[in-house]
Design a protein around this motif. Sequence first.
Motif, mmCIF file in Angstrom:
data_model
loop_
_atom_site.group_PDB
_atom_site.id
_atom_site.type_symbol
_atom_site.label_atom_id
_atom_site.label_comp_id
_atom_site.label_asym_id
_atom_site.label_seq_id
_atom_site.Cartn_x
_atom_site.Cartn_y
_atom_site.Cartn_z
ATOM 1 N N ALA A 336 0.837 -1.206 0.000
ATOM 2 C CA ALA A 336 0.000 0.000 0.000
ATOM 3 C C ALA A 336 0.869 1.252 0.000
ATOM 4 N N PRO A 337 0.617 2.188 -0.909
ATOM 5 C CA PRO A 337 1.345 3.453 -0.879
ATOM 6 C C PRO A 337 0.972 4.260 0.358
ATOM 7 N N ALA A 338 1.799 5.219 0.699
ATOM 8 C CA ALA A 338 1.565 6.033 1.892
ATOM 9 C C ALA A 338 0.194 6.700 1.820
ATOM 10 N N GLY A 339 -0.543 6.600 2.916
ATOM 11 C CA GLY A 339 -1.828 7.284 3.005
ATOM 12 C C GLY A 339 -2.997 6.542 2.405
ATOM 13 N N LEU A 340 -2.785 5.324 1.852
ATOM 14 C CA LEU A 340 -3.889 4.631 1.204
ATOM 15 C C LEU A 340 -5.008 4.306 2.194
ATOM 16 N N LEU A 341 -4.669 3.742 3.344
ATOM 17 C CA LEU A 341 -5.706 3.390 4.307
ATOM 18 C C LEU A 341 -6.370 4.649 4.882
ATOM 19 N N ASP A 342 -5.597 5.721 5.019
ATOM 20 C CA ASP A 342 -6.188 6.970 5.504
ATOM 21 C C ASP A 342 -7.248 7.497 4.544
ATOM 22 N N SER A 343 -7.123 7.166 3.262
ATOM 23 C CA SER A 343 -8.095 7.656 2.292
ATOM 24 C C SER A 343 -9.467 7.011 2.495
ATOM 25 N N TYR A 344 -9.538 5.926 3.236
ATOM 26 C CA TYR A 344 -10.828 5.305 3.539
ATOM 27 C C TYR A 344 -11.719 6.292 4.292
ATOM 28 N N THR A 345 -11.213 6.874 5.369
ATOM 29 C CA THR A 345 -11.978 7.884 6.097
ATOM 30 C C THR A 345 -12.216 9.112 5.225
ATOM 31 N N ARG A 346 -11.196 9.549 4.534
ATOM 32 C CA ARG A 346 -11.305 10.771 3.737
ATOM 33 C C ARG A 346 -12.396 10.665 2.672
ATOM 34 N N GLU A 347 -12.568 9.486 2.096
ATOM 35 C CA GLU A 347 -13.555 9.307 1.038
ATOM 36 C C GLU A 347 -14.941 8.936 1.565
ATOM 37 N N ARG A 348 -14.990 8.104 2.591
ATOM 38 C CA ARG A 348 -16.292 7.617 3.046
ATOM 39 C C ARG A 348 -16.956 8.519 4.086
ATOM 40 N N HIS A 349 -16.183 9.273 4.852
ATOM 41 C CA HIS A 349 -16.784 10.127 5.879
ATOM 42 C C HIS A 349 -17.753 11.151 5.279
ATOM 43 N N PRO A 350 -17.406 11.834 4.169
ATOM 44 C CA PRO A 350 -18.367 12.789 3.589
ATOM 45 C C PRO A 350 -19.653 12.125 3.118
ATOM 46 N N VAL A 351 -19.566 10.895 2.617
ATOM 47 C CA VAL A 351 -20.770 10.182 2.186
ATOM 48 C C VAL A 351 -21.656 9.894 3.395
ATOM 49 N N GLY A 352 -21.041 9.456 4.485
ATOM 50 C CA GLY A 352 -21.795 9.206 5.704
ATOM 51 C C GLY A 352 -22.411 10.475 6.268
ATOM 52 N N ALA A 353 -21.674 11.584 6.217
ATOM 53 C CA ALA A 353 -22.192 12.852 6.727
ATOM 54 C C ALA A 353 -23.410 13.293 5.919
ATOM 55 N N TRP A 354 -23.366 13.078 4.590
ATOM 56 C CA TRP A 354 -24.519 13.424 3.762
ATOM 57 C C TRP A 354 -25.731 12.579 4.147
ATOM 58 N N VAL A 355 -25.542 11.296 4.382
ATOM 59 C CA VAL A 355 -26.669 10.437 4.747
ATOM 60 C C VAL A 355 -27.285 10.892 6.065
ATOM 61 N N LEU A 356 -26.458 11.261 7.027
ATOM 62 C CA LEU A 356 -26.997 11.759 8.285
ATOM 63 C C LEU A 356 -27.836 13.022 8.062
ATOM 64 N N ASP A 357 -27.339 13.938 7.227
ATOM 65 C CA ASP A 357 -28.108 15.146 6.916
ATOM 66 C C ASP A 357 -29.412 14.801 6.203
ATOM 67 N N TRP A 358 -29.346 13.841 5.275
ATOM 68 C CA TRP A 358 -30.515 13.437 4.503
ATOM 69 C C TRP A 358 -31.601 12.869 5.413
ATOM 70 N N THR A 359 -31.200 12.053 6.380
ATOM 71 C CA THR A 359 -32.190 11.460 7.283
ATOM 72 C C THR A 359 -32.685 12.483 8.307
ATOM 73 N N ARG A 360 -31.803 13.356 8.790
ATOM 74 C CA ARG A 360 -32.250 14.401 9.726
ATOM 75 C C ARG A 360 -33.275 15.317 9.066
ATOM 76 N N ALA A 361 -33.030 15.675 7.811
ATOM 77 C CA ALA A 361 -33.957 16.557 7.103
ATOM 78 C C ALA A 361 -35.330 15.911 6.973
ATOM 79 N N GLN A 362 -35.366 14.600 6.771
ATOM 80 C CA GLN A 362 -36.656 13.922 6.657
ATOM 81 C C GLN A 362 -37.404 13.937 7.985
ATOM 82 N N ILE A 363 -36.690 13.754 9.083
ATOM 83 C CA ILE A 363 -37.338 13.823 10.398
ATOM 84 C C ILE A 363 -37.905 15.221 10.616
ATOM 85 N N ALA A 364 -37.146 16.245 10.241
ATOM 86 C CA ALA A 364 -37.623 17.619 10.404
ATOM 87 C C ALA A 364 -38.919 17.837 9.619
ATOM 88 N N LEU A 365 -39.020 17.235 8.425
ATOM 89 C CA LEU A 365 -40.213 17.395 7.588
ATOM 90 C C LEU A 365 -41.374 16.511 8.045
#
Length: 492
Positions: A336-365
């Motif tokens: 594995a090149p340097a930083g490859l495993l760190d890219s797991y959080t870097r790439e997937r965390h924003p997707v997870g954050a969007w899902v949390l916002d998406w579900t929170r918005a539905q509860i608000a509505l």
Amino acid sequence: MDHDVVVVGGGPVGLMTACELALAGVRVAVVERRTDVDPTIKAIGLHIPSVEAFQRRGLLPALLEAQGRQARELLAALPRRADLARVPVSSDIAGHFAGITVPRSLVDYGDPDFGAAWSRDMMPVSQQALEAILAGRAAELGAELRQGAEMVKFADDGDGVDVELDSGERWRCGWLVGADGGRSAVRRGAGFDFPGTDPEITGHQAVVEFADPEVLTPGWNRTENGIYVYTPLPGRILTVEMDGPPPDRHAPVTHEELQDSVRRVSKTGVTITSVRSATRFTDHARQASTYVRGRVVLAGDAAHVHSPFGGQGLNLGLGDALNLGWKLAATVHGWAPAGLLDSYTRERHPVGAWVLDWTRAQIALMRLDPLTESLRRIVGDLVATPGGATYMAKKLSGVLQKYDLPGDHPLVGCSVPDPGGRIAEALRTGRAVLTGPDHLAGAGASRAGRLTHVESDAPMLVRPDGYVAWAGTAPGDTAGLEEALRRWLGGS
């Protein structure tokens, strides 16, 4: 090391992670306290990125067979359901947002974001069927599946992880993956933080038999006491009450509790005669700040929890597994090149954050006050426009999922377009794919064990998870290719 990786949790996310690791030649064991598939009602739909992932691993035929089997089972139940005639049948529904339906007839499926997708729709396959498919595949690949066992403690000493099971057996492994759900013992034991928002609802979801189903209205219904969704076939009922979280979120759901909730929300005297499956949920929404801590990694609900609306959780977890598997395997194998495993959080965390916002918005509505009712009418008007319906359909289906990767080409970070399925065929090995003219094959020759060449006029480097890491502007263009190869596949 007894194992290169131990995965705690044998649900779809843990099993998919094990499949990815075993496919890459990693010695992996899965620890699951259950001895059989959990029958509790759960997610029943795969979004487009998940279906594409199964296709790229050669598992699409198994999905289609499971989908067909479920359809046959539903058809077999039709003669026994007299109330089915009351169900409003419509093919003009592409999904919903907080119960506001998205009209399929208004969605622009000619939008470029849909162009490369395998399908326009989610695939209705039960979570239980997915577990059976993935468990069979993991065993076939050589993963050890330890059912009826529970991890009781572990210790990460920096060079590896010592794991103890409830049987007293002790293992030494290189890495520990927590795919053990929202109450993850791995997350707590490793000291991950888990910030987020507290719950404000109590929800129930169940499959039941009613003595008098005719008193309920099929579909989404709002009353002054909450929301209920009734699907006569197969007797699926969901209730949402906005009076705060339950006193004991994890206690078994009783017949009395479920019936009381349905009666309160529906404002009827409906009687439940039997309960096949029932679960309780809230809108508790939290996400770990990082998914990797030392030699411990989180995936699925262990890394993020939220309400189930929109069916995002299962698909989010499967995406974690696909992103993590090849990166952790590369780390285990030492290339594995340097930083490859760190890219797991870097790439997937924003997707997870969007899902949390998406579900929170539905509860608000879903709130029941007059201000929210006004807001629902405005959102409903927007969704009932071609632009609004198309936006919602793209978000719901997952076709907008993209990673922020280095490179200026518009395909970089996107799921690879693959009209003929040749790239998916090559991805079955779990290796990266380099497409382009024959002479490009030489560019990746030194990484032959990590890379497959597919002849094409479109030069691209496709990661093992099916996402484009580099693309050229012309058949002979190799500018930036070597840099991309080093970034994702390491040195020669």
